[in-house]
Design a protein around this motif. Structure first.
Motif, short mmCIF file in Angstrom:
data_model
loop_
_atom_site.label_atom_id
_atom_site.label_comp_id
_atom_site.label_asym_id
_atom_site.label_seq_id
_atom_site.Cartn_x
_atom_site.Cartn_y
_atom_site.Cartn_z
N PRO A 1 0.81 -1.21 0.00
CA PRO A 1 0.00 0.00 0.00
C PRO A 1 0.85 1.27 0.00
O PRO A 1 1.84 1.38 0.74
CB PRO A 1 -0.83 -0.13 1.29
CG PRO A 1 -0.86 -1.59 1.57
CD PRO A 1 0.46 -2.12 1.10
N TYR A 2 0.45 2.21 -0.83
CA TYR A 2 1.17 3.49 -0.93
C TYR A 2 0.91 4.32 0.32
O TYR A 2 -0.22 4.37 0.83
CB TYR A 2 0.73 4.25 -2.17
CG TYR A 2 1.38 5.61 -2.31
CD1 TYR A 2 2.69 5.73 -2.75
CD2 TYR A 2 0.67 6.76 -1.98
CE1 TYR A 2 3.29 6.98 -2.87
CE2 TYR A 2 1.26 8.01 -2.10
CZ TYR A 2 2.57 8.11 -2.54
OH TYR A 2 3.16 9.34 -2.65
N GLN A 3 1.95 4.99 0.80
CA GLN A 3 1.84 5.86 1.97
C GLN A 3 2.48 7.20 1.65
O GLN A 3 3.53 7.26 0.99
CB GLN A 3 2.50 5.23 3.19
CG GLN A 3 1.89 3.89 3.59
CD GLN A 3 2.48 3.35 4.88
OE1 GLN A 3 2.84 4.09 5.78
NE2 GLN A 3 2.58 2.02 4.97
N THR A 4 1.86 8.28 2.13
CA THR A 4 2.39 9.61 1.87
C THR A 4 3.71 9.83 2.61
O THR A 4 4.55 10.61 2.16
CB THR A 4 1.37 10.67 2.30
OG1 THR A 4 1.00 10.45 3.67
CG2 THR A 4 0.11 10.57 1.43
N ASN A 5 3.87 9.17 3.74
CA ASN A 5 5.13 9.27 4.48
C ASN A 5 6.16 8.34 3.82
O ASN A 5 6.11 7.12 3.96
CB ASN A 5 4.93 8.88 5.94
CG ASN A 5 6.14 9.19 6.80
OD1 ASN A 5 7.26 9.34 6.29
ND2 ASN A 5 5.93 9.31 8.10
N GLU A 6 7.08 8.93 3.11
CA GLU A 6 8.04 8.14 2.34
C GLU A 6 8.96 7.33 3.24
O GLU A 6 9.38 6.23 2.87
CB GLU A 6 8.86 9.06 1.43
CG GLU A 6 9.77 8.31 0.46
CD GLU A 6 10.43 9.22 -0.53
OE1 GLU A 6 11.48 8.81 -1.09
OE2 GLU A 6 9.91 10.33 -0.76
N LEU B 1 7.34 4.08 4.06
CA LEU B 1 7.34 3.21 2.88
C LEU B 1 8.73 2.64 2.63
O LEU B 1 8.86 1.46 2.26
CB LEU B 1 6.85 4.01 1.66
CG LEU B 1 6.52 3.22 0.39
CD1 LEU B 1 5.48 2.15 0.67
CD2 LEU B 1 6.04 4.15 -0.70
N ILE B 2 9.75 3.43 2.84
CA ILE B 2 11.13 2.94 2.67
C ILE B 2 11.44 1.85 3.68
O ILE B 2 12.12 0.85 3.37
CB ILE B 2 12.12 4.12 2.78
CG1 ILE B 2 12.00 5.04 1.56
CG2 ILE B 2 13.55 3.60 2.91
CD1 ILE B 2 12.85 6.29 1.65
N ALA B 3 10.94 2.01 4.91
CA ALA B 3 11.17 0.98 5.93
C ALA B 3 10.53 -0.34 5.54
O ALA B 3 11.12 -1.42 5.74
CB ALA B 3 10.63 1.47 7.27
N ILE B 4 9.34 -0.29 4.95
CA ILE B 4 8.67 -1.51 4.50
C ILE B 4 9.44 -2.16 3.35
O ILE B 4 9.64 -3.39 3.32
CB ILE B 4 7.22 -1.20 4.07
CG1 ILE B 4 6.40 -0.72 5.28
CG2 ILE B 4 6.56 -2.43 3.46
CD1 ILE B 4 5.01 -0.25 4.91
N LEU B 5 9.92 -1.34 2.42
CA LEU B 5 10.67 -1.88 1.28
C LEU B 5 12.00 -2.50 1.73
O LEU B 5 12.42 -3.53 1.19
CB LEU B 5 10.92 -0.77 0.25
CG LEU B 5 9.67 -0.15 -0.40
CD1 LEU B 5 10.07 0.85 -1.47
CD2 LEU B 5 8.77 -1.22 -0.99
N ASN B 6 12.64 -1.89 2.70
CA ASN B 6 13.88 -2.48 3.22
C ASN B 6 13.62 -3.84 3.86
O ASN B 6 14.40 -4.78 3.69
CB ASN B 6 14.51 -1.53 4.25
CG ASN B 6 15.25 -0.37 3.58
OD1 ASN B 6 15.86 -0.54 2.54
ND2 ASN B 6 15.20 0.80 4.20
N GLU B 7 12.51 -3.93 4.59
CA GLU B 7 12.17 -5.20 5.21
C GLU B 7 11.83 -6.26 4.16
O GLU B 7 12.24 -7.43 4.29
CB GLU B 7 10.98 -5.00 6.15
CG GLU B 7 10.58 -6.24 6.95
CD GLU B 7 11.64 -6.67 7.94
OE1 GLU B 7 11.62 -7.84 8.36
OE2 GLU B 7 12.48 -5.83 8.31
N LEU B 8 11.12 -5.86 3.12
CA LEU B 8 10.80 -6.80 2.04
C LEU B 8 12.06 -7.31 1.36
O LEU B 8 12.17 -8.50 1.04
CB LEU B 8 9.89 -6.12 1.01
CG LEU B 8 8.44 -5.86 1.43
CD1 LEU B 8 7.74 -4.95 0.43
CD2 LEU B 8 7.68 -7.16 1.57
#
Length: 295
Positions: free
Chosen positions: A13-18, A21-28
């Motif tokens: 899911p897209y989030q306005t707080n980048e 979102l970066i933290a989720i992508l790093n975990e993925l």
């Protein structure tokens, strides 16, 4: 064409707080995913019908793609919540919707689900995850209609982590989809809103056992099936193409044959010229040329 590799999570899911979102992508990335899709949800039931293009343009993901350039392949996805058949006209006349890599239809009524399985252009059929929406099952007839059209059904695991009621609904819907014996049309996605809701691909494979999938089918639902969805989505976006293939080895062989044939002809011409030179030489020595008979 988008070049991707597994494992896949086609719903982030897209989030306005980048930063979140970066933290989720790093975990993925850390747990093993290599291709993800940033999902933006659009509620067609509450849209402005007077706008020239009711669908929004994709959010700018340039900074994210540059940051994860050598780590993740980032795609864009649009999830459309709808309840009326007029959505088909809006999708066909929209220019923004063609800018998304993936299109997901989320019906909120049984009639909309039937329409999504039979007619809706897109790649994935999903479901709304909230307590206000009624959960309905998919009939075998409509499921086969979607499977023949190359439409895939989505199962999200993150809502089951967030809420116990949604966990029950998710298991019921997932087992209903799996009961139709078409595991190749099922894709498992995340939908995580924070890094703590992210699960590794092998945990997702074990989770598929609860839904009725085998371990191999669960792994395929986050790898091979996702790759097929991305390829079909590319074909939907750019239309049909024709490819001509030419074998260069055969053509080089033909050229060699032509060269050999031309070489033989040149040798024959040289031999004929030598014979003619011999005749001329005999005339120079005073000997008459050989008589030739004409029929």
């Amino acid at each position: 064409m988008e070049i991707t590799k597994g494992f896949y999570d086609l719903n982030v899911p897209y989030q306005t707080n980048e930063n979140e979102l970066i933290a989720i992508l790093n975990e993925l990335y850390d747990v093993g995913y290599r291709t993800i899709a940033i999902d933006e949800t659009f509620d067609h039931t509450k849209c402005n019908r007077k706008a020239s293009d009711i669908f929004p343009a994709p959010s700018d993901l340039t900074s994210l793609r540059e940051k994860f350039q050598n780590k993740l392949k980032i795609l864009s996805r649009l999830s459309i919540v709808f309840s009326q058949n007029v959505i088909l006209h809006d999708m066909n006349t929209s220019s923004n919707i063609k800018k998304y890599n993936l299109i997901c239809g989320i019906p909120v009524t049984e009639a909309a689900m039937q329409y999504a399985c039979s007619t809706l252009p897109g790649d994935i059929i999903g479901m709304v995850h909230n307590d206000a929406t009624k959960v309905f099952l998919i009939s075998h007839k409509h499921y086969l209609m979607a499977a023949r059209r190359g439409i895939y059904f989505e199962i999200q695991y993150a809502p089951a982590i967030r809420n116990s009621n949604q966990r029950k609904d998710l298991i019921v819907v997932a087992q209903n989809i799996v009961s139709h014996r078409k595991a190749k049309t099922i894709v498992i996605t995340g939908g995580a809103l924070n890094p703590f809701q992210v699960r590794s691909p092998y945990d997702v494979a074990n989770l598929g056992l609860i839904f009725g999938l085998s371990e191999e089918q669960s792994k395929s639902a986050i790898s091979n099936v996702c790759r097929t969805i991305v390829l079909k989505a590319e074909g939907r976006r750019y239309g049909k193409t024709v490819i001509f293939a030419k074998n260069t080895q055969e053509s080089s062989g033909d050229e060699e044959e032509n060269d050999s044939e031309s070489g033989e002809e040149e040798e024959e011409e040289e031999s004929n010229s030598d014979d003619s030179m011999d005749d001329l030489g005999s005339m120079d020595e005073g000997h008459p040329p050989k008589k030739q008979k004409f029929s």
